[in-house]
Design an enzyme around this catalytic site. Sequence first.
Site, mmCIF file in Angstrom:
data_model
loop_
_atom_site.group_PDB
_atom_site.id
_atom_site.type_symbol
_atom_site.label_atom_id
_atom_site.label_comp_id
_atom_site.label_asym_id
_atom_site.label_seq_id
_atom_site.Cartn_x
_atom_site.Cartn_y
_atom_site.Cartn_z
ATOM 1 N N GLU A 135 -39.544 16.504 -7.556
ATOM 2 C CA GLU A 135 -40.238 17.787 -7.696
ATOM 3 C C GLU A 135 -41.718 17.611 -7.992
ATOM 4 O O GLU A 135 -42.086 17.226 -9.086
ATOM 5 C CB GLU A 135 -39.603 18.675 -8.775
ATOM 6 N N ASP A 146 -33.960 -12.317 -8.357
ATOM 7 C CA ASP A 146 -32.911 -11.970 -7.406
ATOM 8 C C ASP A 146 -33.622 -11.267 -6.243
ATOM 9 O O ASP A 146 -34.774 -10.830 -6.401
ATOM 10 C CB ASP A 146 -31.923 -11.035 -8.120
ATOM 11 N N ASP A 173 -32.022 -8.851 -3.255
ATOM 12 C CA ASP A 173 -31.617 -7.496 -2.868
ATOM 13 C C ASP A 173 -31.466 -6.590 -4.074
ATOM 14 O O ASP A 173 -30.775 -6.925 -5.028
ATOM 15 C CB ASP A 173 -30.292 -7.545 -2.094
HETATM 16 N N1 RBF Z 1 -38.266 16.205 -17.269
HETATM 17 C C1 RBF Z 1 -37.747 15.442 -18.266
HETATM 18 O O1 RBF Z 1 -36.611 15.668 -18.657
HETATM 19 N N2 RBF Z 1 -38.446 14.406 -18.821
HETATM 20 C C2 RBF Z 1 -39.693 14.090 -18.425
HETATM 21 O O2 RBF Z 1 -40.274 13.133 -18.954
HETATM 22 C C3 RBF Z 1 -40.293 14.879 -17.389
HETATM 23 N N3 RBF Z 1 -41.554 14.631 -16.948
HETATM 24 C C4 RBF Z 1 -42.107 15.395 -15.942
HETATM 25 C C5 RBF Z 1 -43.369 15.113 -15.477
HETATM 26 C C6 RBF Z 1 -43.939 15.870 -14.446
HETATM 27 C C7 RBF Z 1 -45.313 15.535 -13.971
HETATM 28 C C8 RBF Z 1 -43.212 16.943 -13.878
HETATM 29 C C9 RBF Z 1 -43.797 17.779 -12.780
HETATM 30 C C10 RBF Z 1 -41.933 17.219 -14.333
HETATM 31 C C11 RBF Z 1 -41.353 16.451 -15.349
HETATM 32 N N4 RBF Z 1 -40.070 16.722 -15.819
HETATM 33 C C12 RBF Z 1 -39.524 15.945 -16.824
HETATM 34 C C13 RBF Z 1 -39.211 17.644 -15.079
HETATM 35 C C14 RBF Z 1 -39.093 19.032 -15.648
HETATM 36 O O3 RBF Z 1 -38.135 19.019 -16.664
HETATM 37 C C15 RBF Z 1 -38.634 19.912 -14.477
HETATM 38 O O4 RBF Z 1 -39.673 20.005 -13.551
HETATM 39 C C16 RBF Z 1 -38.231 21.280 -14.907
HETATM 40 O O5 RBF Z 1 -37.127 21.190 -15.751
HETATM 41 C C17 RBF Z 1 -37.871 22.156 -13.701
HETATM 42 O O6 RBF Z 1 -36.851 21.616 -12.954
HETATM 43 MG MG MG Z 2 -38.909 23.272 -9.203
#
Ligand code: RBF
Ligand code: MG
Length: 398
Positions: free
Chosen positions: A326, A15, A17
């Site tokens: 983030e 597909d 779009d």
């Molecule tokens: N949050 C998740 O719920 N699952 C993830 O697999 C996950 N992987 C992350 C990997 C990286 C490199 C970073 C920086 C953050 C990740 N987070 C993940 C987000 C994390 O839960 C979040 O940064 C904190 O909860 C603060 O907001």
């Molecule tokens: Mg943060």
Amino acid sequence: MAGGERDAVDCVIFDLDGTILSTEQLVISVASTVLEKYDKELTDDVIASSMGKTPLDAWKSVTDMLDLSSRVTPQQLFDQSEAELTGRWHEARYLPGACRAITHLQKHGHRLALATSTSRDVLRRKIQNKSLLQTCFEVVVCGDDPDLENKGKPAPDCFLKAAKLLGIPPSRCLVVEDSPSGVQAAQAAGMQVVYIPSLPGTPIDSLPAFSDCRTLTTLLEWLPESYGLTPFADTISKCIPLSLDGVWKISGHVVKGFGRGSKQLGIPTANIDALSVSKAIPASVTGIYLGWASVSHAPTTSTTVYKMCCSIGYNPVFQNKEKSCEPWILHDFGPGTTFVGEPIKLLICGFIRPESSDFDSLDALIQRIHCDAAIARDALDHASLLQYKTDAFFQCQD
Ligand code: RBF
Ligand code: MG
Ligand code: ADP
């Protein structure tokens, strides 16, 4: 999710779009241009309220929210944006993994087709600057083909037509689709389907599920070998480079996040304002990525560019309702450092993995994030990703 053998196929039917191309950033940019004429700005909440609506309904909510109803009708705004879009369709960008997958399949002699609801004229405009898409498909079926009148998806006709022109039985065709109606059409045609939902602003587990159909968060997760096709061989230290599909450059500001990065995980993340993220990255994109970052906090005048890994999405462990982008900048700025309110630039150039909620404990999540950081540190030293550290993007103002 991505693993498991399926029946082998002899072709892949794409597909367009929402599967190969993302038009959202283009539509946002065109809408901003149209609104400028009325001295109005397309803000975050206005964009959010328009997501998932038909274009005319989206303009209705824009007209209401920006108090424009005494000056112009939604239909007039819609007409102006359509006129502007006609000349700008070629700005539509590849979704992550699309150019990579097509280039790979073509290189290995696998047969390819396109079955799109787009008209042939708009298709021509969308691909006018994309030589790959002009040449890679053996068969191209369009929404305005005379024999397909009133037989759009979810009717199976467009896929059956593609298979017939290829001379391949439906059971040996694999369809890649982003929309539920496309999945229905492919299944009605008796084909296998990879479903990669592109519904903006929706966590993947809250979308309708299909039985006997593999659902992925991105084409970057797809394993061709489970359909008897040649496996990819382009990973760099466990990451998939975005070079072919185009890297993402975000210029924005650091905002307050959920207040748990440093405190709960010991991993500070500099959350970026949602509007800047939505301008640069398609709304459907989630996952863990790597790349380069600069913050203006640094006391020196020359820009320092740091390695980073970032999470884009809904932090499924914490089930956020809002999407966030983030980055964890892989540098120790010292205790108490905060960038909130300051400008930040990110260049995202590699994919590590989808977001996951599959952790036995918070410690397991923390360990996994440290593992992502190790991948980023390593992969970003490779010449093909290191080159982005000195990208002009980090030098220019704005
Ligand atoms: N949050 C998740 O719920 N699952 C993830 O697999 C996950 N992987 C992350 C990997 C990286 C490199 C970073 C920086 C953050 C990740 N987070 C993940 C987000 C994390 O839960 C979040 O940064 C904190 O909860 C603060 O907001
Ligand atoms: Mg943060
Ligand atoms: P929030 O929930 O507000 O995002 P965090 O606990 O994740 O809070 O911390 C984020 C803040 O920490 C960022 O806004 C930034 O100002 C600061 N910070 C300090 N060092 C770093 C780093 N290496 N990477 C990212 N942010 C950092």
